[in-house]
Design an enzyme around this catalytic site. Structure first.
Site, short mmCIF file in Angstrom:
data_model
loop_
_atom_site.label_atom_id
_atom_site.label_comp_id
_atom_site.label_asym_id
_atom_site.label_seq_id
_atom_site.Cartn_x
_atom_site.Cartn_y
_atom_site.Cartn_z
N CYS A 1 0.86 -1.20 0.00
CA CYS A 1 0.00 0.00 0.00
C CYS A 1 0.89 1.23 0.00
O CYS A 1 2.10 1.12 -0.21
CB CYS A 1 -0.99 -0.03 1.17
SG CYS A 1 -0.22 0.05 2.79
N CYS B 1 -1.22 0.86 7.44
CA CYS B 1 -2.66 0.56 7.59
C CYS B 1 -3.07 -0.68 6.81
O CYS B 1 -3.26 -1.75 7.38
CB CYS B 1 -3.52 1.75 7.14
SG CYS B 1 -3.23 3.28 8.04
N ARG B 2 -3.23 -0.54 5.49
CA ARG B 2 -3.85 -1.62 4.71
C ARG B 2 -2.96 -2.84 4.47
O ARG B 2 -3.39 -3.98 4.67
CB ARG B 2 -4.35 -1.08 3.37
CG ARG B 2 -5.50 -0.13 3.48
CD ARG B 2 -5.71 0.65 2.21
NE ARG B 2 -4.55 1.51 1.93
CZ ARG B 2 -4.40 2.26 0.86
NH1 ARG B 2 -5.35 2.23 -0.06
NH2 ARG B 2 -3.34 3.00 0.71
N SER B 3 -1.73 -2.63 3.98
CA SER B 3 -0.92 -3.82 3.62
C SER B 3 -0.52 -4.65 4.84
O SER B 3 -0.54 -5.88 4.75
CB SER B 3 0.27 -3.45 2.73
OG SER B 3 1.16 -2.58 3.37
N ASN C 1 2.35 1.42 4.23
CA ASN C 1 2.69 0.17 4.95
C ASN C 1 2.47 0.29 6.46
O ASN C 1 3.21 -0.30 7.26
CB ASN C 1 4.13 -0.28 4.64
CG ASN C 1 4.46 -1.69 5.14
OD1 ASN C 1 5.58 -1.94 5.61
ND2 ASN C 1 3.55 -2.60 5.04
N ASP D 1 -8.28 4.13 1.52
CA ASP D 1 -7.21 4.30 2.50
C ASP D 1 -7.79 4.81 3.83
O ASP D 1 -8.25 5.95 3.92
CB ASP D 1 -6.19 5.30 1.95
CG ASP D 1 -4.91 5.28 2.76
OD1 ASP D 1 -4.95 4.84 3.93
OD2 ASP D 1 -3.88 5.71 2.23
P1 4NP Z 1 -1.69 2.90 4.11
O1 4NP Z 1 -2.18 4.32 4.68
O2 4NP Z 1 -1.18 3.16 2.72
O3 4NP Z 1 -2.91 2.03 4.10
O4 4NP Z 1 -0.61 2.41 5.06
C1 4NP Z 1 -1.33 5.45 4.68
C2 4NP Z 1 -0.51 5.68 5.75
C3 4NP Z 1 0.33 6.79 5.76
C4 4NP Z 1 0.32 7.65 4.69
C5 4NP Z 1 -0.51 7.42 3.61
C6 4NP Z 1 -1.32 6.31 3.61
N1 4NP Z 1 1.16 8.80 4.70
O5 4NP Z 1 1.16 9.56 3.71
O6 4NP Z 1 1.91 9.00 5.65
#
Ligand code: 4NP
Length: 155
Positions: A8, A13-15, A11, A123
């Site tokens: 994702c 939240c989702r992955s 890394n 997200d």
């Molecule tokens: P993820 O969510 O892609 O599901 O882990 C996010 C976590 C942090 C950020 C973006 C998306 N960020 O820009 O810091």
């Protein structure tokens, strides 16, 4: 050994949620010895950081075990290392391709492409809704495992 990398943006939240949901799913079916499962980011934003508390809370609520997580970014060499590189949304796929070059061996997928209703996984870092994310991830992981069984890749 079937090597799976969930990817994702951050890394956190989702992955990692997909990593631990899928690890739990294959373990409960006694298939864990056939898999190596990990996750990574496409951005440097959260590198080194632990999972988001929303992801941990959801995994705790569902009784899904996890270990200490340290966000990492996907590297070009990961393309050769893994058999399935599975993004959460269309922008992840574009970013993965930018990093690894191209998908000459057809290893790159979007998780919900394995479901009956292909779509992006939103997200939760932006939506705050970890329940929708969890349900989508479970749907995708079930579909992915079914696909591997249908193709006789998992025994
Ligand atoms: P993820 O969510 O892609 O599901 O882990 C996010 C976590 C942090 C950020 C973006 C998306 N960020 O820009 O810091």
């Amino acid at each position: 050994m079937i090597k799976v990398l969930f990817v994702c943006l951050g890394n956190i939240c989702r992955s990692p949620m997909a990593e631990y949901v899928f690890k739990d799913m294959v373990k409960k079916k006694g298939l864990e010895k056939q898999f190596y499962i990990a996750s990574s980011a496409t951005s440097y934003e959260e590198v080194g950081n632990d999972m988001h508390y929303g992801t941990k809370d959801k995994l705790d609520e569902k009784g899904i075990p996890y270990t200490k997580h340290k966000a990492r970014r996907i590297e070009k060499q990961d393309y050769e290392k893994y058999d399935y590189i599975i993004g959460m949304e269309e922008s992840n796929i574009r970013n993965i391709l930018r990093i690894v070059g191209n998908d000459k061996d057809n290893k790159i997928y979007k998780l919900l492409d394995f479901s009956k209703n292909p779509r992006d996984i939103a997200d939760p870092w932006y939506t705050g809704n970890f329940t929708v994310t969890y349900n989508d991830i479970v749907e995708g992981c079930i579909g992915f495992l079914d696909y591997l069984k249908r193709k006789n890749i998992v025994k």
